[in-house]
Design an enzyme around this catalytic site. Structure first.
Site, PDB file in Angstrom:
ATOM      1  N   LYS A 182     -14.647  18.100   6.424  1.00 31.71           N
ATOM      2  CA  LYS A 182     -13.760  16.945   6.205  1.00 31.71           C
ATOM      3  C   LYS A 182     -14.225  16.114   4.998  1.00 31.71           C
ATOM      4  O   LYS A 182     -13.430  15.708   4.141  1.00 31.71           O
ATOM      5  CB  LYS A 182     -13.713  16.089   7.476  1.00 31.71           C
ATOM      6  CG  LYS A 182     -13.055  14.740   7.315  1.00 31.71           C
ATOM      7  CD  LYS A 182     -11.579  14.864   6.979  1.00 31.71           C
ATOM      8  CE  LYS A 182     -11.093  13.645   6.234  1.00 31.71           C
ATOM      9  NZ  LYS A 182      -9.867  13.105   6.686  1.00 31.71           N
ATOM     10  N   CYS A 193     -10.238   6.427   2.443  1.00 32.98           N
ATOM     11  CA  CYS A 193     -10.753   7.769   2.696  1.00 32.98           C
ATOM     12  C   CYS A 193     -11.454   8.320   1.464  1.00 32.98           C
ATOM     13  O   CYS A 193     -12.661   8.514   1.450  1.00 32.98           O
ATOM     14  CB  CYS A 193      -9.607   8.693   3.082  1.00 32.98           C
ATOM     15  SG  CYS A 193      -8.600   8.036   4.416  1.00 32.98           S
TER      16      CYS A 193
HETATM   17  N1  SAJ Z   1      -4.574   9.659  -6.690  1.00 32.47           N
HETATM   18  C1  SAJ Z   1      -4.598   9.739  -8.071  1.00 32.47           C
HETATM   19  N2  SAJ Z   1      -4.212  10.907  -8.662  1.00 32.47           N
HETATM   20  C2  SAJ Z   1      -3.807  11.984  -7.932  1.00 32.47           C
HETATM   21  C3  SAJ Z   1      -3.786  11.898  -6.527  1.00 32.47           C
HETATM   22  C4  SAJ Z   1      -4.181  10.720  -5.925  1.00 32.47           C
HETATM   23  O1  SAJ Z   1      -4.962   8.783  -8.776  1.00 32.47           O
HETATM   24  O2  SAJ Z   1      -3.449  13.008  -8.556  1.00 32.47           O
HETATM   25  C5  SAJ Z   1      -5.011   8.411  -6.017  1.00 32.47           C
HETATM   26  C6  SAJ Z   1      -3.923   7.746  -5.185  1.00 32.47           C
HETATM   27  O3  SAJ Z   1      -3.093   6.938  -5.976  1.00 32.47           O
HETATM   28  C7  SAJ Z   1      -4.732   6.959  -4.187  1.00 32.47           C
HETATM   29  C8  SAJ Z   1      -5.955   7.862  -3.969  1.00 32.47           C
HETATM   30  O4  SAJ Z   1      -6.014   8.726  -5.072  1.00 32.47           O
HETATM   31  O5  SAJ Z   1      -5.164   5.726  -4.750  1.00 32.47           O
HETATM   32  C9  SAJ Z   1      -5.916   8.657  -2.684  1.00 32.47           C
HETATM   33  O6  SAJ Z   1      -4.613   9.153  -2.436  1.00 32.47           O
HETATM   34  P1  SAJ Z   1      -4.329  10.600  -1.830  1.00 32.47           P
HETATM   35  O7  SAJ Z   1      -2.866  10.716  -1.670  1.00 32.47           O
HETATM   36  O8  SAJ Z   1      -4.995  11.648  -2.640  1.00 32.47           O
HETATM   37  O9  SAJ Z   1      -5.100  10.615  -0.442  1.00 32.47           O
HETATM   38  P2  SAJ Z   1      -5.148   9.638   0.844  1.00 32.47           P
HETATM   39  O10 SAJ Z   1      -6.338   8.768   0.688  1.00 32.47           O
HETATM   40  O11 SAJ Z   1      -3.852   9.008   1.120  1.00 32.47           O
HETATM   41  O12 SAJ Z   1      -5.408  10.741   1.988  1.00 32.47           O
HETATM   42  C10 SAJ Z   1      -6.530  11.614   1.886  1.00 32.47           C
HETATM   43  C11 SAJ Z   1      -6.040  13.065   2.091  1.00 32.47           C
HETATM   44  N3  SAJ Z   1      -7.090  14.001   1.736  1.00 32.47           N
HETATM   45  C12 SAJ Z   1      -6.879  15.038   0.886  1.00 32.47           C
HETATM   46  O13 SAJ Z   1      -5.817  15.244   0.347  1.00 32.47           O
HETATM   47  C13 SAJ Z   1      -8.035  15.946   0.644  1.00 32.47           C
HETATM   48  C14 SAJ Z   1      -5.602  13.254   3.552  1.00 32.47           C
HETATM   49  O14 SAJ Z   1      -5.267  14.613   3.788  1.00 32.47           O
HETATM   50  C15 SAJ Z   1      -6.724  12.815   4.508  1.00 32.47           C
HETATM   51  O15 SAJ Z   1      -6.336  12.947   5.863  1.00 32.47           O
HETATM   52  C16 SAJ Z   1      -7.025  11.349   4.221  1.00 32.47           C
HETATM   53  O16 SAJ Z   1      -7.490  11.238   2.866  1.00 32.47           O
HETATM   54  C17 SAJ Z   1      -8.097  10.879   5.184  1.00 32.47           C
HETATM   55  O17 SAJ Z   1      -7.762  10.157   6.135  1.00 32.47           O
HETATM   56  O18 SAJ Z   1      -9.258  11.276   5.039  1.00 32.47           O
END
Ligand code: SAJ
Length: 412
Positions: free
Chosen positions: A211, A265
């Protein structure tokens, strides 16, 4: 009465999990310390924004299978779904704060029996499931209750994406890591009641590490995109074009730069790996620094653009940590707007379509909540911070006369 399940913590993970089990016929008790949340759930309503969660919770409560309360109950299985933030820092590395997990474990200890299965869903440092067992054993000894050597323990991490939780809850693969093999297999059989993805069985430490690895991997990849965005900006090249074309290579898949990494996360979990091995993790630490540094870079850009105006008015579009959610926790966009609000001479017109009023930190005379179109019309500078779906429909002609900083490449 003995419940099938007692879910400890009815937040972003516990509530959908408790509800989906309830709609699959399990008798579920949601153990929650916040009395307002208990009352809201028992009315069949929700306290967080997530598409379709209201329908699921209402169905679960109306079926009589989900009830919330503040007192530990007897149940076949306990699922701990409480936050695991980090607690300040010791030196440059933040330490995990396991106090919520510990108090959840101690809170159910008296109810745990020889037949219980205790599942930790919270994202946790390696070794936490063993600690859950130790805390329960210790609490029972402290209360002079007999030991429960037959109780089983597993880590089954949640992996659902805010904004798509209900879909992913059902369709994602699941990982069940047991302190023993029978514990993992029992957890697997339980999640089969709603999980259509594959359910993989392993040991608890591996599940904990998997995880953390998923989120650390995403953090490192986003850091690469963010670092690229700084270089391209200095060289006068569009990073969005660079990534678009590089991603046409069959083995390249670069993520998107943004104003920083938020949420509770991805910006947190890599530290749980780093903390376990600081000397072995220069890459993960660098990624954290790159992503944490991006809001300051955006801020400096905007301040430099603002220097062109006597009293700059900035339209700030989006405060949430990512698109189409209402969650402002650890949001780089919010931090940027808060810092901009402290910049002398700046006036801010702020839109966040998913909240009804500005957070208290932004309730200031020179900060006004308006619609996105009003903000753009009234501004000298337009700062796009979140790629909310509503912003796709904005008439590009409105932007023609404005100085634009699009941190997401949404309009490029
Ligand atoms: N972000 C970027 N560029 C990207 C993708 C995301 O800048 O290309 C930023 C987003 O704007 C945000 C942050 O990263 O600020 C995180 O967003 P996210 O959509 O990547 O992830 P979370 O935090 O909403 O959810 C993550 C997910 N983990 C993965 O994709 C590996 C989710 O599956 C998990 O369940 C969650 O963390 C968790 O609870 O751990």
């Amino acid at each position: 009465m003995k419940y099938d399940l007692c879910v400890v913590g009815l937040g972003y993970i516990g509530l959908p999990t408790a509800s989906i089990f309830a709609t699959r016929g399990k008798k579920v008790y949601g153990l929650e310390i916040n009395p307002r949340v208990v009352a809201t759930i028992n009315r069949g309503e929700i306290h967080i924004v997530e598409p379709d969660l209201d329908v699921l919770v209402r169905a679960a409560v109306q079926s009589g299978n989900l009830v919330a309360g503040a007192n530990p109950v007897a149940a076949e299985t306990y699922i701990l779904a409480v936050p695991t933030p980090f607690a300040g820092s010791h030196g440059p590395i933040p330490a995990p704060d396991l106090t919520y997990v510990e108090s959840a474990a101690r809170g159910i200890a008296a109810q745990v029996t020889e037949d219980s299965l205790v599942i930790l869903e919270s994202t946790s440092p390696v070794g936490t499931t063993e600690k859950v067992k130790a805390w329960i054993d210790d609490e029972r000894a402290r209360r002079k209750l007999p030991p429960v050597s037959g109780a089983q323990y597993a880590h089954c991490p949640e992996r659902i994406l805010p904004g798509q939780m209900l879909k992913e809850l059902v369709s994602n693969d699941r990982l069940c890591g047991g302190l023993t093999r029978p514990a993992a297999e029992r957890a697997r059989d339980l999640y089969r009641s709603f999980c259509n993805g594959e359910i993989h069985v392993t040991d608890a430490r591996t599940a904990e590490m998997v995880k953390l690895t998923e989120n650390a991997s995403r953090d490192v990849q986003i850091a690469f995109a963010n670092e690229l965005s700084l270089v391209c900006d200095r060289l006068g090249i569009s990073v969005w074009e660079v990534i678009k074309f590089a991603n046409r290579h069959p083995r390249v898949k670069i993520l998107q730069p943004g104003p920083g990494v938020g949420g509770h996360c991805i910006a947190v979990d890599p530290w749980f790996i780093v903390e376990a091995a600081p000397d072995l993790t220069p890459l993960m630490q660098a990624a954290r620094r790159v992503n944490d540094g991006k809001p300051q870079w955006v801020l400096e850009k905007i301040r430099a653009l603002g220097a062109r105006f006597r009293s700059p008015v900035v339209a700030c579009l989006g405060l949430a940590f990512k698109a189409d959610v209402d969650d402002l926790r650890e949001s780089p966009s919010l931090h940027i707007v808060e810092a901009l609000a402290k910049t002398p001479g700046f006036k801010l017109l702020v839109d966040e379509p998913n909240i009804s009023e500005l957070p208290r930190s932004l309730q200031l005379p020179h900060v006004t909540k308006v619609t996105a179109v009003e903000a753009i019309k009234g501004a000298d500078i337009v700062l796009l911070l979140v790629n909310h779906k509503q912003y796709a429909a904005i008439d590009r002609d409105l932007l023609n006369t404005k100085v634009l900083l699009d941190t997401r490449g949404f309009w490029s």
